[in-house]
Design a protein around this motif. Structure first.
Motif, mmCIF file in Angstrom:
data_model
loop_
_atom_site.group_PDB
_atom_site.id
_atom_site.type_symbol
_atom_site.label_atom_id
_atom_site.label_comp_id
_atom_site.label_asym_id
_atom_site.label_seq_id
_atom_site.Cartn_x
_atom_site.Cartn_y
_atom_site.Cartn_z
ATOM 1 N N VAL A 19 0.831 -1.203 0.000
ATOM 2 C CA VAL A 19 0.000 0.000 0.000
ATOM 3 C C VAL A 19 0.868 1.258 0.000
ATOM 4 N N ILE A 20 1.947 1.252 0.770
ATOM 5 C CA ILE A 20 2.837 2.417 0.796
ATOM 6 C C ILE A 20 3.436 2.672 -0.582
ATOM 7 N N ILE A 21 3.929 1.614 -1.214
ATOM 8 C CA ILE A 21 4.541 1.757 -2.538
ATOM 9 C C ILE A 21 3.505 2.230 -3.559
ATOM 10 N N THR A 22 2.284 1.695 -3.470
ATOM 11 C CA THR A 22 1.228 2.131 -4.376
ATOM 12 C C THR A 22 0.891 3.597 -4.148
ATOM 13 N N GLY A 47 1.109 9.217 -5.934
ATOM 14 C CA GLY A 47 1.561 10.579 -5.685
ATOM 15 C C GLY A 47 2.428 11.148 -6.791
ATOM 16 N N GLY A 48 2.872 10.295 -7.709
ATOM 17 C CA GLY A 48 3.628 10.776 -8.853
ATOM 18 C C GLY A 48 5.030 10.231 -8.956
ATOM 19 N N MET A 49 5.396 9.298 -8.080
ATOM 20 C CA MET A 49 6.752 8.741 -8.121
ATOM 21 C C MET A 49 6.962 7.788 -9.285
ATOM 22 N N SER A 100 0.858 8.177 2.294
ATOM 23 C CA SER A 100 1.766 7.674 1.260
ATOM 24 C C SER A 100 1.620 8.469 -0.040
ATOM 25 N N VAL A 101 0.390 8.885 -0.381
ATOM 26 C CA VAL A 101 0.189 9.721 -1.577
ATOM 27 C C VAL A 101 0.864 11.080 -1.389
ATOM 28 N N TRP A 102 0.665 11.673 -0.229
ATOM 29 C CA TRP A 102 1.287 12.972 0.065
ATOM 30 C C TRP A 102 2.814 12.866 -0.020
ATOM 31 N N LEU A 103 3.351 11.787 0.537
ATOM 32 C CA LEU A 103 4.794 11.586 0.499
ATOM 33 C C LEU A 103 5.288 11.445 -0.930
ATOM 34 N N GLY A 104 4.518 10.716 -1.768
ATOM 35 C CA GLY A 104 4.891 10.572 -3.173
ATOM 36 C C GLY A 104 4.902 11.899 -3.898
ATOM 37 N N MET A 105 3.924 12.779 -3.602
ATOM 38 C CA MET A 105 3.862 14.095 -4.242
ATOM 39 C C MET A 105 5.052 14.960 -3.831
#
Length: 248
Positions: free
Chosen positions: A17-20, A25-27, A212-217
């Motif tokens: 889930v974290i990786i997804t 988030g755009g990674m 996790s999405v916020w972190l990806g952004m």
């Protein structure tokens, strides 16, 4: 009465889930490729896909809102209808396969994807792909998105050579897969994939999604992802090998 999941579930589900979320988030959409194969190590792949779908919709909402001003609508118009057709093809094919066959297909897709990432540039033409390539790869993306939520890698074969700004790449991918995941809901609900147990497991993982999405952004603007991706490619390749060994 519902029982709490075993530790093995969290060992594979939480990283998935974290990786997804980082992917949403755009990674890079390729990151999400590892989620279902990884979870399939400890549960049936169909159940893994069903648990992830509600979480994907939550992540899609955050990603679309975050990138709402960075969407290339001309590209979206090329890929959306073929992507929806790919969802239909996936529904027809995956419904007729056994659990072992699905597990084997996931393993094959994971391995081929890694090989394409490592060696595919030797065979790709340097020019930008045309609309026909967009139709083909978005159809493939819809197909793999239905069964194992991994439409990003095939679509990336079309999207990356377009050389969009990374914010527009992330935004266009976000709204495309948000639409596809929304369409997948009834296809999963009608055969009864959203059981009480699966929804409980989804709810336990839900708090991880926005973070996790916020972190990806944040990472997409600040982090060089080359080394990070290579680690994930190796992990995905080994996961694919393990799934094929289990089938054989």
């Amino acid at each position: 009465m519902l029982s709490l999941p075993e530790l093995s579930f969290f060992i594979t589900a939480i990283p998935a889930v974290i990786i997804t979320g980082l992917s949403k988030g755009g990674m890079g959409s390729a990151l999400g490729m590892i989620s279902v194969p990884l979870m399939s190590l400890t549960m049936p792949p169909v159940q893994a896909a069903a648990i992830l779908l509600p979480l994907l919709l939550v992540m899609d909402g955050f990603a679309i809102w975050g990138w709402r001003h960075h969407i290339d609508w001309s590209v979206f118009k090329v890929i959306i209808l073929p992507g929806l057709f790919g969802i239909f093809l996936g529904l027809m094919v995956f419904a007729s396969l056994s659990e072992q066959a699905i597990r084997g297909m996931i393993g094959v897709i994971a391995i081929l994807f890694c090989l394409n990432q490592w060696f595919g540039h030797y065979f790709r033409p340097p020019r930008k792909p045309g609309k026909l390539a967009g139709v083909f790869w978005s159809t493939v993306g819809g197909f793999t998105s239905f069964g194992i939520h991994s439409g990003g890698p095939p679509l990336s074969i079309y999207m990356l050579p377009l050389k969009l700004q990374k914010e527009f790449l992330a935004g266009t991918m976000a709204i495309f897969f948000g639409a596809l995941n929304l369409v997948k809901l009834p296809a999963y609900a009608i055969p009864g994939q959203f059981t009480a147990e699966n929804l409980l497991l989804s709810s336990l993982l839900l708090p991880i999604c926005p973070l996790s999405v916020w972190l990806g952004m944040k990472m997409v603007k600040t982090v060089s992802t080359d080394f990070f991706y290579q680690i994930l490619y190796v992990s995905l390749f080994l996961t694919g090998i393990k799934l094929l060994i289990d089938v054989l």
